[in-house]
Design an enzyme around this catalytic site. Sequence first.
Site, short mmCIF file in Angstrom:
data_model
loop_
_atom_site.label_atom_id
_atom_site.label_comp_id
_atom_site.label_asym_id
_atom_site.label_seq_id
_atom_site.Cartn_x
_atom_site.Cartn_y
_atom_site.Cartn_z
N SER A 99 -98.92 22.19 -0.26
CA SER A 99 -99.56 21.01 0.65
C SER A 99 -100.08 21.36 2.02
CB SER A 99 -98.47 19.86 0.60
OG SER A 99 -98.99 18.63 1.23
N HIS A 212 -101.96 13.03 -1.83
CA HIS A 212 -102.41 13.68 -2.93
C HIS A 212 -102.71 12.75 -4.32
CE1 HIS A 212 -101.51 17.40 -0.86
NE2 HIS A 212 -100.45 17.34 -0.73
#
Length: 328
Positions: A99, A212
């Site tokens: 991430s 996400h």
Amino acid sequence: MGRLCNTMVKKYAFLFPGQGAQAQGMMKDVCGAFPAARECIDRISDIAGEDITKLLWETEAAELSRSDRSQLAITAASLAVAAALKSKGIEPSVCAGFSLGEFPALCISGVLSFEDTIRVVKQRGEIMQRVCEDIAARNEGHAPGMAAVIGLPPEKVLEIAAAAGEVYGANMNSVRQTVLSGTAAGLEKAEALCKEAGARRFVRLAVAGPFHSPLMQAAADEFEKVLAPVEFRDPVVTLLSNVTGKQETSGAAAKKSAVLHLTHPVLWTQEEQVLGSLMTEETDNGTAEWRVIEPGPGKVLSGLWRDTEFGARWAAEPVNTEESVSAL
């Protein structure tokens, strides 16, 4: 004729941690012991226009958990460790980041300049914090969020998400753990379905928003404008992508992925497979001796790597203290 021998080369894979790994006081001992790490932090302070030592060492946990604080702090901490390692002659042959961790990976692999990395991460954190606060205000008491599903195969979790609606696979963490993002109603329905299917735990995560997932499209649109003038070069170190789960081969592709990153899942298990296959091939043919390290706060990625088929052969090591840096 004599037998030809391959020369074994020592190689490192760097796995950079993501948001949530932050902790007050991180890297203080590393910066005290390694001038290169402190110089890195001072340089980041100049670029960001704020005292990063105060951010890392004095900020209370609640404030440090905000996206507009944690993203800059974790990136600074990770780059400081990388600088300390470089001063010891240790640099990666492969970079991957979970991430947010993809941004220090973009920097160390040569895709983003150091200056652009800091500027981009700072703006990314501010955008995500603002969008998440807007989402929370519009859905007071019923804000979207994230949850970790433990004890079900990833494919089963994704099947349940599709059935629940308004829920999306966000982080493919391991064969034992998948993280979902979704609306409050969607997560509630997914929780019931997961428990019915035999999940051991369905853990709501203390995060600011549904990262996400398509629910972050507003942040992606704004971030795309930030990245428009930024140069993304082709990587000079092997770089793995969260968005594709494969090797990133060009700056243009990396720039596209940096935007998609906000609305698409982190395909971490696929990245681990690519890395493990590369390491296996080069080790078995006698050309490389590999070591997997996690430069930055926390030890989450080392734990996830342990769950892979490669974990028993190569243990991943968190590297975030004076002792752990010195030991390499």
